[in-house]
Design an enzyme around this catalytic site. Structure first.
Site, PDB file in Angstrom:
ATOM      1  N   ARG A  15      37.825  45.689  38.396  1.00 28.14           N
ATOM      2  CA  ARG A  15      37.411  46.438  37.203  1.00 28.14           C
ATOM      3  C   ARG A  15      37.034  47.886  37.491  1.00 28.14           C
ATOM      4  O   ARG A  15      37.519  48.802  36.821  1.00 28.14           O
ATOM      5  CB  ARG A  15      36.221  45.729  36.529  1.00 28.14           C
ATOM      6  CG  ARG A  15      36.566  44.366  35.988  1.00 28.14           C
ATOM      7  CD  ARG A  15      35.337  43.625  35.534  1.00 28.14           C
ATOM      8  NE  ARG A  15      34.511  43.221  36.663  1.00 28.14           N
ATOM      9  CZ  ARG A  15      33.352  42.569  36.542  1.00 28.14           C
ATOM     10  NH1 ARG A  15      32.879  42.285  35.345  1.00 28.14           N
ATOM     11  NH2 ARG A  15      32.675  42.218  37.614  1.00 28.14           N
ATOM     12  N   ASP A  51      35.416  40.015  34.529  1.00 31.83           N
ATOM     13  CA  ASP A  51      36.123  40.091  35.801  1.00 31.83           C
ATOM     14  C   ASP A  51      37.464  39.356  35.683  1.00 31.83           C
ATOM     15  O   ASP A  51      37.483  38.162  35.396  1.00 31.83           O
ATOM     16  CB  ASP A  51      35.265  39.453  36.893  1.00 31.83           C
ATOM     17  CG  ASP A  51      35.809  39.688  38.287  1.00 31.83           C
ATOM     18  OD1 ASP A  51      36.949  40.180  38.416  1.00 31.83           O
ATOM     19  OD2 ASP A  51      35.089  39.379  39.254  1.00 31.83           O
TER      20      ASP A  51
END
Length: 148
Positions: A9, A120
């Site tokens: 990310r 995630d």
């Protein structure tokens, strides 16, 4: 820009923000980086799916994972993270830093679509990485508009 491992990310967010800043010819006003709250992946390149997603959107990155440092809290104006776990960890770390000047908040705070958490994608698939990219793009654009 901070996430747990700095291979999915946060490198996507960093690369997206850097491209936005470059496209707006504002790179001289911004120092952009990403880091991890953990030390799991220090020195590793981003996940191949993250790199593939960025390349699909015409963005390259040479980032290698690193862990957030005491100096980050003292030198950056903003530290933006991906989820509540990151936020808790960063706030705890910042409490141990004298002269912390960074404003610590969720990147999703800036999402016009109100998706507060950027999940995630590590255990997901390419579609999950694309979702992260889209969220990061929306949030980074809104953040840049606010602080430009």
């Amino acid at each position: 820009l901070v996430s747990i491992g700095n291979i999915c990310r946060s490198p996507i967010a960093e690369a997206v923000f850097r491209k936005l800043v470059t496209d707006e010819k504002l790179e001289h006003k911004w120092r952009t980086d990403s880091a991890a709250v953990s030390d799991w992946n220090v020195g590793r390149f981003p996940d191949s799916r993250a790199l593939g997603c960025l390349r699909h959107h015409g963005i390259e990155t040479a980032h290698k994972a690193r862990q957030v440092t005491k100096e980050d809290f003292q030198t950056f104006d903003h530290i933006l993270c991906m989820d509540e776990s990151n936020l808790r960890d960063l706030n705890r770390k910042s409490n141990q830093v004298k002269d912390c000047k960074a404003k610590i908040e969720l990147l999703g705070t800036y999402d016009p679509q109100k998706q507060l958490i950027i999940e995630d994608p590590y255990y997901g698939n390419e579609k999950d990485f694309e979702t992260v990219y889209e969220q990061c793009l929306r949030c980074c654009k809104a953040f840049l508009e606010k602080y430009h």
